[in-house]
Scaffold this active site. Structure first.
Site, short mmCIF file in Angstrom:
data_model
loop_
_atom_site.label_atom_id
_atom_site.label_comp_id
_atom_site.label_asym_id
_atom_site.label_seq_id
_atom_site.Cartn_x
_atom_site.Cartn_y
_atom_site.Cartn_z
N CYS A 121 0.83 -1.21 0.00
CA CYS A 121 0.00 0.00 0.00
C CYS A 121 0.86 1.26 0.00
O CYS A 121 1.96 1.25 0.54
CB CYS A 121 -0.87 0.04 1.24
N ARG A 130 4.82 -0.37 -6.56
CA ARG A 130 4.86 -1.12 -5.31
C ARG A 130 3.80 -2.21 -5.28
O ARG A 130 3.83 -3.06 -4.40
CB ARG A 130 4.67 -0.16 -4.14
N TRP A 160 -3.53 -2.51 -1.20
CA TRP A 160 -3.24 -3.92 -1.47
C TRP A 160 -4.14 -4.68 -0.50
O TRP A 160 -3.95 -4.60 0.72
CB TRP A 160 -1.77 -4.20 -1.18
N ASN A 208 -1.70 2.33 5.91
CA ASN A 208 -0.90 1.16 5.52
C ASN A 208 -0.67 0.33 6.78
O ASN A 208 -0.51 0.88 7.85
CB ASN A 208 0.47 1.59 5.00
N GLY A 209 -0.57 -0.97 6.62
CA GLY A 209 -0.35 -1.84 7.78
C GLY A 209 -1.59 -2.68 8.06
O GLY A 209 -2.50 -2.75 7.24
N GLU A 265 18.08 -17.89 -7.71
CA GLU A 265 17.76 -16.51 -8.12
C GLU A 265 17.23 -16.50 -9.56
O GLU A 265 16.30 -15.76 -9.87
CB GLU A 265 19.00 -15.63 -7.96
N LYS A 300 13.53 -15.06 -10.60
CA LYS A 300 13.32 -13.98 -11.55
C LYS A 300 12.38 -14.44 -12.65
O LYS A 300 11.49 -13.72 -13.06
CB LYS A 300 14.68 -13.56 -12.12
N GLU A 335 8.74 -14.84 -11.37
CA GLU A 335 8.14 -13.57 -10.97
C GLU A 335 7.49 -12.84 -12.14
O GLU A 335 6.39 -12.31 -11.99
CB GLU A 335 9.23 -12.62 -10.43
N HIS A 351 17.75 -37.65 -7.42
CA HIS A 351 16.96 -38.01 -6.25
C HIS A 351 15.50 -37.62 -6.40
O HIS A 351 14.77 -37.58 -5.42
CB HIS A 351 17.56 -37.38 -4.99
N LYS A 387 6.49 -4.37 -4.65
CA LYS A 387 7.92 -4.09 -4.55
C LYS A 387 8.42 -4.29 -3.13
O LYS A 387 9.46 -4.88 -2.92
CB LYS A 387 8.20 -2.66 -5.03
#
Ligand code: AGP
Length: 607
Positions: free
Chosen positions: A2, A27, A71, A97-98, A481, A485, A488, A504, A602
């Protein structure tokens, strides 16, 4: 996640608020809204969807206002749940926010008082609580509302009876005040402010601020008599243009290309060739204390965690200090043992990630020492740590982290050099590493020059529904990584495995439809790696191999991407760069929104 913006001054607030909100879009959000204090009272315009879709009604004039990108946490993303929220009498508007943990109990209490809650959100209770307070000042009304709340907040409040001000308060969610000429801005992220001012003050947890066109004053959220001195105002050394994608069609692409320059900034002034060591001014550890470190524990989330694994390997190899990385999001839930001679490293681009922040607080509560590797100067994690290494990557806007991650790796290399040189790493080895670090920016550039060839490989990979990324030892976090990427932004299923673990289990899934991206540096494990490639090839699994020119893949059918070799300890970051380009070009080909991947934000500022 948010975002909050606010404005008070001589201009019309709404256009400035909307512009600020677009700067926070990266964000992640699902709905947005603004409120202004008009002559006839508070006006609100909000809706689910993009900021640009907000339909401002006519006569939406007012020179004081607040705005928000939401959000969803409590209740779905719809017009009603979007912020700002208003009190029943319409006199108060709040953005938040929160998360308010006791929202359900407060909602029930307000319902019992006959208040009709119109949204599903936790935030709405705040608007009602402010309105119900009988305190004389807006500051005290906000204090009394916050006193009822358990949880985290960054909050901005408008009240019709106090038309000259916005009251903001913070507990766990960032808030920054931007100081202008007879006008003031408020935002949860610098990105929303830098177009208007680079003179800022960060609000601390537990602080409340009154913001008027003339300036701001801060006080405590709990104690009205404990008025503090005005917060330190800092002049940011930021070029507002760095928050623009410029001629590039996405921030991610721009940030990938910026890596050589960002790496140079990270290293500047920190390499001591004479003594083969690194100078890290913000570390605040003298040689004796550095020698006293018996273990290193690295904490971060997502990509910061994966690069933390690369960092742990670097520290073990160069300093011979046991080091490991752990997901900060798991760490504090297992009542971790905090050791006095362990050096804890918190890694975060944003410096806001709640899981990393809470892990830092847990360590410090138990008396541990934490050093931050953080990009955003003055961010919550940076301020919470005992010392730090700033990343100097410049603003990173795209959700997918690239240049910050590269500089995190360099931060670990510098720290490993420092810890190594106060132990058994020889000056010659120190100099060898320094020479390698100095070569890196140009080598990063060399990898980037291969973009066209990598884009062709990405086109093939983008067609696969599912992929493996594999690597061994130093190469495994690189594979993790790479998979991160890829998934995402391309939304393809990409799974990382240690190459040694293929037999395995996952080998069962290898087929012509499931490509594998293999990390095969020229090192002591090359033969083992090539043997694994043969096994994949024998099962007709398509192979892309990120490797060095002198690696002989024998008869293996594979598309190879060669990166320049550096010192083996530093190779992981060069092997990572093609994976960024693979992900980027696959997502581009698939037509995805590169900078705003679905469901992702973000900075993850709520648990
Ligand atoms: C990186 O591409 C991701 N978007 C994500 O994993 C990120 O690294 C993670 O959320 C941690 O963020 P931070 O570095 O701001 O703490």
């Amino acid at each position: 996640m948010c975002g909050i913006v606010g404005y008070v001054g001589g201009q019309q607030a709404a256009p400035l608020l909307l512009e600020g909100l677009t700067r926070l879009e990266h964000r992640g959000y699902d709905s947005a809204g603004v409120a202004v204090l008009a002559a006839s009272g508070i006006k609100v315009a909000k809706q689910a969807g993009r900021v640009r879709a907000i339909d401002l009604p006519k006569r939406f004039a007012g020179k004081v206002g607040i705005g928000h990108t939401r959000w969803a946490t409590h209740g779905p993303a719809n017009d009603v749940n979007a912020h700002p929220h208003r009190s029943a009498d319409g006199k108060v508007a709040v953005v938040h926010n929160g998360i308010i943990d006791n929202a359900a109990a407060l909602r029930a209490e307000l319902s019992d008082l006959g208040i009709d809650l119109v949204s599903d959100t936790d935030t709405e209770v705040l608007a009602h609580l402010v309105a119900l307070s009988e305190a004389a000042s807006l500051e005290d009304k906000v204090r009394s509302a916050l006193a009822r709340i358990e949880g985290t907040y960054g909050v901005a409040v408008l009240h019709e009876d106090f038309p000259d001000r916005i009251v903001v308060a913070r507990n766990g969610s960032p808030l920054i005040i931007g100081v202008g000429e007879k006008e003031m801005h408020v935002a949860s992220d610098l990105a929303a402010l830098v177009r208007y001012t680079t003179t800022v003050a960060h609000l601390e947890d537990g602080q409340l601020a009154t913001v008027t066109a003339a300036g701001f004053t801060t006080s405590s959220t709990t104690d009205r008599t404990a008025t503090r001195l005005a917060n330190q105002i800092t002049e940011l050394d930021i070029d507002p243009a760095t928050y623009d994608a410029g001629e590039h069609e996405s921030f991610m692409y721009k940030e990938i290309l910026e890596q050589p320059a960002a790496a140079e900034r990270m290293l500047r002034g920190r390499l001591d060739e004479r003594f083969g060591t690194a100078h890290l001014g913000g570390l605040d550890l003298d040689a004796r204390e550095s020698r006293g470190v018996k273990r290193v524990k690295i904490l971060g989330c997502g990509s910061a965690y994966y690069v933390g694994q690369m960092g742990a390997a670097l520290i073990e190899e160069l300093a011979r200090v046991p080091a490991d990385a752990e997901a900060a999001s798991e760490f504090r839930y297992r009542n971790p043992i905090i050791e006095p001679d362990t050096l804890y490293l918190a890694v975060s681009q944003s410096g806001e990630t709640i899981d990393t922040l809470l892990a830092v607080q847990e360590i410090r509560r138990k008396g541990g020492r934490v050093v931050g590797l953080v990009n955003v100067v003055g961010s919550a994690i940076a301020r919470e740590c005992d010392g730090g290494i700033y990343l100097h990557a410049g603003p990173e806007v795209a959700v997918a982290s690239t240049k910050a991650l590269t500089n995190m790796f360099l931060g670990f290399a510098l720290l490993a050099l420092h810890l190594g040189r106060v132990r058994d790493l020889s000056v010659a080895d120190g100099r060898r590493l320094i020479a390698g670090l100095q070569r890196l920016p140009a080598q990063l550039e060399e990898v980037l020059k291969q973009e066209d060839a990598i884009a062709e490989v990405a086109a093939l990979l983008s067609e696969a529904e599912s992929l493996f990324f594999i690597g061994r030892v130093r190469g495994f976090p690189v594979a993790r990584e790479g998979a991160q990427k890829f998934k995402e932004i391309s939304y393809r299923h990409a799974e990382a495995y240690p190459t040694s673990e293929l037999k395995h289990g996952p080998l069962a899934l290898i087929s012509p439809e499931v490509p594998t991206v293999a990390i095969v540096p020229a090192d002591e494990l090359t033969d083992r790696n090539v043997a694994a490639l043969h096994e994949i090839d024998a099962r007709l699994g398509p192979l892309v191999v990120i490797t060095h020119a002198d690696v002989d893949l024998g008869e293996v059918r594979a598309t190879r991407i060669d990166v320049p070799a550096n010192e083996p300890e530093l190779d992981p970051i060069l092997l990572t760069i093609p994976l960024q380009l693979l992900a980027y070009h696959a997502a581009l080909r698939l037509g995805h929104d590169i900078d705003k991947p679905r469901n992702l934000a973000k900075s993850v500022t709520v648990e």
